[in-house]
Motif scaffolding. Sequence first.
Motif, PDB file in Angstrom:
ATOM      1  N   ASP A   3       0.852  -1.187   0.000  1.00  0.00           N
ATOM      2  CA  ASP A   3       0.000   0.000   0.000  1.00  0.00           C
ATOM      3  C   ASP A   3       0.891   1.242   0.000  1.00  0.00           C
ATOM      4  O   ASP A   3       1.732   1.414   0.872  1.00  0.00           O
ATOM      5  N   PRO A   4       0.759   2.136  -0.988  1.00  0.00           N
ATOM      6  CA  PRO A   4       1.618   3.312  -1.033  1.00  0.00           C
ATOM      7  C   PRO A   4       1.374   4.305   0.095  1.00  0.00           C
ATOM      8  O   PRO A   4       2.143   5.239   0.278  1.00  0.00           O
ATOM      9  N   ASN A   5       0.339   4.103   0.896  1.00  0.00           N
ATOM     10  CA  ASN A   5       0.033   5.046   1.971  1.00  0.00           C
ATOM     11  C   ASN A   5       0.574   4.611   3.331  1.00  0.00           C
ATOM     12  O   ASN A   5       0.324   5.286   4.318  1.00  0.00           O
ATOM     13  N   TRP A   6       1.290   3.513   3.417  1.00  0.00           N
ATOM     14  CA  TRP A   6       1.792   3.068   4.712  1.00  0.00           C
ATOM     15  C   TRP A   6       2.970   3.933   5.140  1.00  0.00           C
ATOM     16  O   TRP A   6       3.665   4.530   4.333  1.00  0.00           O
ATOM     17  N   VAL A   7       3.177   3.987   6.454  1.00  0.00           N
ATOM     18  CA  VAL A   7       4.249   4.795   7.032  1.00  0.00           C
ATOM     19  C   VAL A   7       5.085   3.886   7.922  1.00  0.00           C
ATOM     20  O   VAL A   7       4.558   3.127   8.735  1.00  0.00           O
ATOM     21  N   ASP A   8       6.420   3.948   7.778  1.00  0.00           N
ATOM     22  CA  ASP A   8       7.284   3.104   8.599  1.00  0.00           C
ATOM     23  C   ASP A   8       7.483   3.730   9.980  1.00  0.00           C
ATOM     24  O   ASP A   8       7.026   4.848  10.229  1.00  0.00           O
ATOM     25  N   PRO A   9       8.138   3.028  10.909  1.00  0.00           N
ATOM     26  CA  PRO A   9       8.286   3.547  12.270  1.00  0.00           C
ATOM     27  C   PRO A   9       9.029   4.882  12.358  1.00  0.00           C
ATOM     28  O   PRO A   9       8.853   5.626  13.313  1.00  0.00           O
ATOM     29  N   GLN A  10       9.852   5.198  11.363  1.00  0.00           N
ATOM     30  CA  GLN A  10      10.547   6.489  11.381  1.00  0.00           C
ATOM     31  C   GLN A  10       9.703   7.612  10.793  1.00  0.00           C
ATOM     32  O   GLN A  10      10.119   8.756  10.771  1.00  0.00           O
ATOM     33  N   GLY A  11       8.526   7.283  10.274  1.00  0.00           N
ATOM     34  CA  GLY A  11       7.638   8.295   9.733  1.00  0.00           C
ATOM     35  C   GLY A  11       7.764   8.513   8.238  1.00  0.00           C
ATOM     36  O   GLY A  11       7.121   9.381   7.676  1.00  0.00           O
ATOM     37  N   ARG A  12       8.608   7.700   7.567  1.00  0.00           N
ATOM     38  CA  ARG A  12       8.750   7.847   6.119  1.00  0.00           C
ATOM     39  C   ARG A  12       7.602   7.147   5.404  1.00  0.00           C
ATOM     40  O   ARG A  12       7.183   6.059   5.794  1.00  0.00           O
ATOM     41  N   LYS A  13       7.104   7.763   4.356  1.00  0.00           N
ATOM     42  CA  LYS A  13       5.993   7.194   3.591  1.00  0.00           C
ATOM     43  C   LYS A  13       6.510   6.099   2.666  1.00  0.00           C
ATOM     44  O   LYS A  13       7.564   6.227   2.054  1.00  0.00           O
ATOM     45  N   GLY A  14       5.767   5.002   2.584  1.00  0.00           N
ATOM     46  CA  GLY A  14       6.165   3.894   1.726  1.00  0.00           C
ATOM     47  C   GLY A  14       5.958   4.213   0.266  1.00  0.00           C
ATOM     48  O   GLY A  14       5.207   5.120  -0.108  1.00  0.00           O
ATOM     49  N   GLN A  15       6.625   3.433  -0.599  1.00  0.00           N
ATOM     50  CA  GLN A  15       6.515   3.658  -2.037  1.00  0.00           C
ATOM     51  C   GLN A  15       5.635   2.631  -2.726  1.00  0.00           C
ATOM     52  O   GLN A  15       5.418   2.713  -3.922  1.00  0.00           O
ATOM     53  N   GLY A  16       5.157   1.643  -1.971  1.00  0.00           N
ATOM     54  CA  GLY A  16       4.242   0.668  -2.551  1.00  0.00           C
ATOM     55  C   GLY A  16       4.913  -0.481  -3.265  1.00  0.00           C
ATOM     56  O   GLY A  16       4.272  -1.197  -4.014  1.00  0.00           O
TER      57      GLY A  16
END
Length: 80
Positions: A3-16
């Motif tokens: 999912d391109p809207n997920w966020v990792d524990p450091q707060g960076r947005k995923g790329q899908g």
Amino acid sequence: MEDPNWVDPQGRKGQGYGVYRFAKKYGANVDGYSPIYTPDIWSESGNSYKLGTSALIAWAVLVVTLLGIGANLIISTSQL
């Protein structure tokens, strides 16, 4: 993670892309897509390794040299 809207524990947005970026494109991860060696380019003579006399002599010289160096170090550092 796909999912391109997920966020990792450091707060960076995923790329899908997910865990394996090329899994959908090639059916496997990068290692599965481009292996280093493929069986069709293997040599038939590579199935067995035969030492020659010169290789055995070279190994024997190497082992004797290393044993000699080790013995010299032990004797030179002992209090005899």
